[in-house]
Design an enzyme around this catalytic site. Structure first.
Site, PDB file in Angstrom:
ATOM      1  N   GLY A 239      -6.504  28.060 -88.459  1.00 14.28           N
ATOM      2  CA  GLY A 239      -7.232  27.091 -87.647  1.00 14.28           C
ATOM      3  C   GLY A 239      -8.281  26.369 -88.450  1.00 14.28           C
ATOM      4  O   GLY A 239      -8.636  26.792 -89.552  1.00 14.28           O
ATOM      5  N   GLY A 244     -13.704  30.178 -85.026  1.00 16.13           N
ATOM      6  CA  GLY A 244     -13.924  31.578 -84.660  1.00 16.13           C
ATOM      7  C   GLY A 244     -12.997  32.572 -85.315  1.00 16.13           C
ATOM      8  O   GLY A 244     -12.837  33.677 -84.796  1.00 16.13           O
ATOM      9  N   THR A 246     -13.324  34.208 -88.331  1.00 15.75           N
ATOM     10  CA  THR A 246     -14.099  35.344 -88.837  1.00 15.75           C
ATOM     11  C   THR A 246     -14.746  36.111 -87.694  1.00 15.75           C
ATOM     12  O   THR A 246     -14.868  37.343 -87.755  1.00 15.75           O
ATOM     13  CB  THR A 246     -15.166  34.849 -89.826  1.00 15.75           C
ATOM     14  OG1 THR A 246     -14.543  34.070 -90.851  1.00 15.75           O
ATOM     15  CG2 THR A 246     -15.890  36.013 -90.467  1.00 15.75           C
ATOM     16  N   HIS A 460     -23.747  -6.690 -81.505  1.00 16.95           N
ATOM     17  CA  HIS A 460     -22.630  -5.933 -82.090  1.00 16.95           C
ATOM     18  C   HIS A 460     -22.276  -4.726 -81.210  1.00 16.95           C
ATOM     19  O   HIS A 460     -21.099  -4.515 -80.872  1.00 16.95           O
ATOM     20  CB  HIS A 460     -23.022  -5.474 -83.505  1.00 16.95           C
ATOM     21  CG  HIS A 460     -21.923  -4.785 -84.245  1.00 16.95           C
ATOM     22  ND1 HIS A 460     -21.183  -5.396 -85.234  1.00 16.95           N
ATOM     23  CD2 HIS A 460     -21.415  -3.530 -84.153  1.00 16.95           C
ATOM     24  CE1 HIS A 460     -20.289  -4.555 -85.706  1.00 16.95           C
ATOM     25  NE2 HIS A 460     -20.415  -3.407 -85.069  1.00 16.95           N
ATOM     26  N   GLU A 461     -23.282  -3.939 -80.832  1.00 22.01           N
ATOM     27  CA  GLU A 461     -23.016  -2.727 -80.054  1.00 22.01           C
ATOM     28  C   GLU A 461     -22.598  -3.057 -78.624  1.00 22.01           C
ATOM     29  O   GLU A 461     -21.715  -2.397 -78.069  1.00 22.01           O
ATOM     30  CB  GLU A 461     -24.255  -1.821 -80.059  1.00 22.01           C
ATOM     31  CG  GLU A 461     -24.707  -1.360 -81.434  1.00 22.01           C
ATOM     32  CD  GLU A 461     -23.617  -0.621 -82.192  1.00 22.01           C
ATOM     33  OE1 GLU A 461     -22.735  -0.007 -81.544  1.00 22.01           O
ATOM     34  OE2 GLU A 461     -23.627  -0.668 -83.434  1.00 22.01           O
ATOM     35  N   HIS A 464     -18.899  -3.850 -78.577  1.00 25.06           N
ATOM     36  CA  HIS A 464     -18.052  -2.646 -78.506  1.00 25.06           C
ATOM     37  C   HIS A 464     -17.966  -2.126 -77.075  1.00 25.06           C
ATOM     38  O   HIS A 464     -16.868  -1.887 -76.539  1.00 25.06           O
ATOM     39  CB  HIS A 464     -18.634  -1.532 -79.399  1.00 25.06           C
ATOM     40  CG  HIS A 464     -18.477  -1.763 -80.866  1.00 25.06           C
ATOM     41  ND1 HIS A 464     -17.288  -2.114 -81.446  1.00 25.06           N
ATOM     42  CD2 HIS A 464     -19.377  -1.652 -81.885  1.00 25.06           C
ATOM     43  CE1 HIS A 464     -17.449  -2.225 -82.758  1.00 25.06           C
ATOM     44  NE2 HIS A 464     -18.714  -1.959 -83.053  1.00 25.06           N
TER      45      HIS A 464
END
Length: 656
Positions: A239, A244, A246, A460-461, A464
């Site tokens: 994985g 997780g 260990t 710009h933001e 988006h």
């Protein structure tokens, strides 16, 4: 910068054994073990002998100690009487030797003084000497001077002895380390007390069930042998980092109640030839002596990589170690009662002989948790933290897709640190939000000042977020902010409503369109000459997505074709670079299709922004003022500004 989801990449003690040599002798038919004399004892014996040899020279060279003339003496009372009778001329007191040297009146000049043993307190004698005006004084004896000389001589001898012992010890340690290089460095615990149980592991239930069965094999083997089942010899945990693997090994060690050996794959190979194979043999020898037991090898890809030519000739030692490991795991002798658990995040580089049944019978996938798993992990890590009752762990789990267990633990820890820094009594949703931003995007930077640059970043933001909200196949916007984090001056967050294992063509095109909307907003508002470098990262992302649509996913006019092979690992003896199984004509068509996808999506984003220019300006004004707009408010403002013309245009775009 548009952020869609977390990307998960696959990345890839030591106790020296001691050996004591023994000599076996036959004594009346029985074996007696005689320990070889230790080098340390030899060193002390030599130092003592050297000191004994030097002592006669030191003491013999001092004439005061060698000669002692017999002298006349008086008692203490007789000395008092002679002082009272005024027969004493001079007295020399030696406090070190507790004697007095007495010179009488009428005594010959060359006659030695008379010695008198003094008491501990001589006040009466001194008072009588003062009353009779007898000359007296204190002197140092020859013996005290001899002691000083002895100390001076020892000051030269002791450093020499210490230096000799240092050289002997270093030579002994060097030879001991050379003999211990081949010993295994695995940490051994008769009953491991890791403090971790299976109850502490959450979010990976399938992997936990597989490993709980291994513990049952060790505790109750008769349940399985009664029906002819064979205990698995090895379990490979596979994985990405932080999921997780260990932690599962620690839970097994805490639950199994059998001897437990743990070692890292990098601890086998050293600078000397043959050390790796020797350590493997020593590890399995100790394991067989303590069977049934568990061996955990972390990062096994360090020693289990595929055998091959690779680049250079420096991999032969690693191959010897791997060959020995293969033999010990399932060779001619076998290893009954030993279960090997290994962990790696690079299963693609492991040798095929290592992965076959009989060595690693099971491969357990430990992947990033789903929504239910993330919620369970958050519940485990929030046990020891003060969380405000208003905080919904389920809401946190929904907005953190792609987070591993380590990421979620770090998230709550960062939130706790922020809570302490702000002097609050409990973690609130504000600290959670800031911690998510910090984990994903980095530290918060200095806020932007009001300027043309700040407004450009706002356009710009908002570009988006606005285009992503208008497209029905796009993930919902979660937050739009102008607060700098990491390398980004502004961020727009999109979070999917559900776990997505598969992504459709329309979803990919929607993501490309919203990612290009930042550059489109700059061009619409400021003109093509004023576009900035802020869209550089966005352009790299859309180019990669469009090329994968054409060459990997078969989502272009070229048809359902996979046109590029995966790059191989050059150090595994694979390809030096990508192979192209197509002609230059097809390569030109690929480039043409990539440009067509990007240009089409760019034009779509420009059209949507131009049609919704009014709502874009409103959102930019609000963002410039508040610096952050949450997703719910953003979507509400966009929905209030919708009109039939815009809805008709969106239906046409979404149907493409």
């Amino acid at each position: 910068m548009a952020i869609f989801a977390r990307r998960i990449g696959l990345n890839q003690h030591s106790a020296y054994g001691s050996r004591q040599r023994v000599i076996v002798m036959k004594n009346f038919g029985k074996k007696a073990l005689i320990k070889q004399q230790s080098p340390k004892r030899v060193a002390w014996t030599g130092a003592l002998a050297a000191s004994l040899i030097m002592l006669p020279t030191m003491f013999g060279g001092n004439p005061v100690l060698a000669q002692k003339a017999e002298r006349e003496s008086l008692s203490y009372g007789e000395l008092i009487q002679k002082v009272n009778q005024e027969q004493v001329k001079r007295v020399e007191l030696d406090e070190t030797e507790q004697i007095a040297k007495v010179y009488l009146k009428g005594q010959k000049p060359d006659a030695p003084p008379i010695q008198v043993r003094l008491l501990e307190q001589n006040n009466e004698l001194i008072n009588r000497l003062k009353e009779k005006n007898v000359d007296f004084g204190e002197i140092s004896s020859a013996n005290s001077r001899a002691a000083v000389g002895l100390l001076i001589n020892l000051m030269w001898i002791l450093p020499l002895v210490a230096l000799m012992l240092l050289f002997l010890r270093r030579s002994t340690n060097a030879s001991s380390q050379a003999m211990n290089f081949g010993k295994s460095r695995a940490r051994f615990q008769m009953e491991a007390k890791t403090g971790v149980k299976f109850d502490d592991v959450a979010g990976i239930e399938e992997a936990k069930e597989e490993l709980q069965e291994v513990v049952t094999f060790l505790k109750q083997p008769e349940r399985f042998t009664a029906v002819g089942a064979r205990i698995p010899k090895g379990v490979l945990l596979v994985g990405p980092p932080g999921t997780g693997k260990t932690l599962l090994a620690k839970a097994i060690a805490g639950e199994a109640a059998v001897p437990f050996f743990s070692i890292s794959g990098s601890e086998f190979v050293e600078m000397f030839v043959g050390v790796g194979a020797s350590r493997v043999r020593d590890l399995f020898k100790k394991a067989k002596d303590n069977a049934p037991c568990l061996i955990f090898i972390d990062e096994i890809d360090a020693v289990g990589r595929q055998r091959g030519t690779g680049i250079g000739g420096g991999n032969d030692e690693r191959e010897q170690t791997l060959n020995q490991l293969l033999t010990e795991m399932d060779g001619f002798e076998g290893n009954t009662g030993i279960i090997i658990i290994a962990a790696t995040n690079r299963p693609d580089v492991l040798d095929s002989a290592l992965l076959r049944p009989g060595r690693f019978d099971r491969q357990v996938i430990v992947d990033a948790p789903d929504l239910k798993g993330r919620l369970e992990i958050l519940q485990v890590h929030s046990r020891n933290k003060k969380v405000d009752p208003s905080v919904s762990l389920e809401a946190i789990a929904r907005r953190t897709p792609g987070f591993t267990g380590a990421d979620l633990a770090n998230l709550l820890n960062e939130a706790a640190i922020l809570t302490a820094r702000r002097r609050k009594e409990a973690i609130t949703i504000l600290e959670i939000d800031d911690a998510v931003d910090r984990v994903v995007a980095g530290m918060e930077g200095t806020p932007l000042v009001d300027s043309k640059s700040k407004r450009l970043i706002a356009y710009h933001e908002v570009g988006h977020g606005l285009v992503g909200t208008l497209l029905k196949d796009h993930d919902p916007v979660q937050k739009v902010t102008l607060i700098p984090r990491g390398q980004a001056q502004g961020l727009t967050w999109f979070t999917p409503n559900e776990e997505q294992g598969l992504i459709s063509r329309s979803q990919l095109k929607a993501r490309i369109t919203s990612t290009l909307a930042g550059r489109a907003a700059e061009e619409i508002v400021f003109g093509k000459p004023e576009v900035t470098t802020g869209a550089g990262d966005d352009l790299q992302k859309v180019t990669s997505m469009a090329r994968q649509m054409v060459t990997k996913f078969g989502m272009s006019e070229l048809g359902p074709l996979s046109l590029e092979n995966q790059s191989g690992e050059v150090f595994l003896g694979r390809d030096w670079m990508n192979k192209s199984d197509y002609s230059e004509e097809i390569a030109a068509k690929i480039d043409s299709q990539v440009r067509e996808i990007i240009n089409t999506c760019y034009q779509t984003s420009k059209e949507l922004l131009q049609t919704n220019r009014v709502v874009m300006e409103r959102l930019v004004d609000l963002l410039t003022e508040q610096e952050t707009i949450e997703g719910d408010l953003f979507r509400k403002i966009v929905s209030e500004s919708q009109n039939p013309v815009v809805d008709e245009q969106l239906s046409m775009v979404n149907s493409q």
